[in-house]
Design an enzyme around this catalytic site. Structure first.
Site, PDB file in Angstrom:
ATOM      1  N   ARG A 249       0.388  -1.340   0.258  1.00 44.83           N
ATOM      2  CA  ARG A 249       0.443   0.002  -0.023  1.00 44.83           C
ATOM      3  C   ARG A 249       0.926   1.156   0.202  1.00 44.83           C
ATOM      4  NH1 ARG A 249      -3.398  -2.813  -1.498  1.00 44.83           N
ATOM      5  NH2 ARG A 249      -5.576  -3.068  -0.697  1.00 44.83           N
ATOM      6  N   GLU A 278      -4.171   7.086  -4.643  1.00 46.48           N
ATOM      7  CA  GLU A 278      -4.459   6.617  -6.344  1.00 46.48           C
ATOM      8  C   GLU A 278      -5.355   7.326  -6.994  1.00 46.48           C
ATOM      9  OE1 GLU A 278      -2.121   1.929  -4.549  1.00 46.48           O
ATOM     10  OE2 GLU A 278      -4.105   2.260  -5.628  1.00 46.48           O
ATOM     11  N   HIS A 297      -1.746  -0.214  -9.394  1.00 47.78           N
ATOM     12  CA  HIS A 297      -2.347  -0.747  -8.518  1.00 47.78           C
ATOM     13  C   HIS A 297      -2.415  -1.778  -9.532  1.00 47.78           C
ATOM     14  CE1 HIS A 297      -3.801  -0.627  -4.787  1.00 47.78           C
ATOM     15  NE2 HIS A 297      -3.627  -2.132  -5.209  1.00 47.78           N
TER      16      HIS A 297
END
Length: 333
Positions: A249, A278, A297
């Protein structure tokens, strides 16, 4: 036809964000879900809340949507479970959800291989300057390739894995194929046989791992204990030739400290599949540094892994609606 309608009426209702290829349930996945549940999308629910509030038993959280807040939970008196795709549940307010007597589930195990793969891909791409090589090879004005555009060796290098859970161990298995020397730091040491199988050495303190590693890969859950786990002090402990890889993360790294470390050459490079937030603001300095590799991601973004996650979500949801033990229940800490 009558039997088909009767089967539909017997299915439990789930609530999902929307039908979308980007920020919702893709159509092909919706067709799989419909074999087991009636789907209500958020827009329809908000238009007809009185009709659906006493039907919805499960929330499907796909790609962090929908947002599960107190207002939504209060509007769903029959809710039994919040079913999340992926492993991380740090985007969910667990104490709040549990206070409503609602279960939370995730999808461990099925994401392990794909996430380990992206860790190796990022490490290799950064080490061998793949993005810059692509830019040179495809530039309209390229006449010759530079004689010298050296990367660094992965084979035989030392990889430090911070977080040797299921995914971290799969990273180690892959790194073993590159004859890498493997160090790891974890809350709990693995058994000797597991260490031997991948040639891993346990580091009780994170400092020694940082000092010895050519590549440091973060594979931890985001918790209060791991928030900004890697900051200025930790970055300064790393080799100036080292690369930091993050597949966990974004908030596990102090990003301001990382910018400084990359700009001042405290470390060679960083390769990140995750950031905080993000996506990053378009003027964020991390987006404009030459020694960083970024992906959006995509650790679990393969067709097979997504199908596996969906099927596991359905298993968890069915168990919750039928009052059976939930295979992947996230328990209060």
């Amino acid at each position: 036809m009558i039997e088909s309608l009767q089967m539909m009426s017997n299915r439990a209702y789930i609530l999902a964000s929307k039908l979308s290829e980007t920020r919702g349930i893709p159509q092909r996945y919706a067709e799989i879900i419909k074999k087991h549940f009636n789907i209500t999308y958020m827009e329809e629910f908000l238009r007809n809340e009185e009709e659906f509030r006493n039907k919805i038993q499960v929330l499907f959280v796909w790609e962090y949507c929908p947002t599960v807040d107190e207002k939504l939970l209060k509007s769903l008196p029959l809710l039994k479970a919040v079913v999340n795709c992926g492993v991380g549940v740090d985007h969910l307010d667990l104490p709040l959800i549990f206070s409503f007597g609602v279960k939370v589930t995730n999808t461990p195990h099925v994401v392990d291989a794909a996430t380990a793969d992206i860790g190796m891909a990022l490490m290799l791409a950064s080490a061998r300057n793949i993005l810059e090589g692509h830019r040179i090879a495809t530039k309209i004005d390229t006449k010759i390739y530079p004689i010298k555009w050296n990367g660094v060796e992965v084979t035989g290098a030392t990889l430090g894995i911070i977080g040797m859970g299921r995914i971290g161990y799969k990273v180690a298995q892959r790194a073993r194929g590159f004859d890498m020397k493997i160090l790891y730091h974890n809350r709990n040491r693995r058994v000797e046989e597991e260490e031997r199988l991948v040639g891993a050495r346990y580091c009780a303190k994170i400092d020694s791992l940082l000092q010895e590693s050519d590549f440091v890969m973060l594979v931890v859950n985001l918790t209060p204990q791991t928030h900004k786990l890697i900051g200025e002090r930790e970055l300064c402990l790393m080799k100036s030739t080292a690369t930091l890889v993050n597949i966990s993360r974004g908030a596990v790294i102090d990003q301001d400290a990382l910018v400084q470390a990359l700009q001042k050459g405290y470390i060679r490079a960083a390769a990140l599949d995750v950031t905080d937030p993000e996506p990053l603001p378009r003027d964020h300095p991390l987006l404009h540094l030459p020694n960083i590799t970024l992906t959006p991601h995509i650790g679990t973004a393969t067709d097979q892994t997504n199908i596996n996650m969906l099927e596991r979500m359905i298993e968890n949801a069915l168990a919750a609606t039928r009052g059976l033990p939930v295979p992947d229940e996230v328990l209060p800490s």
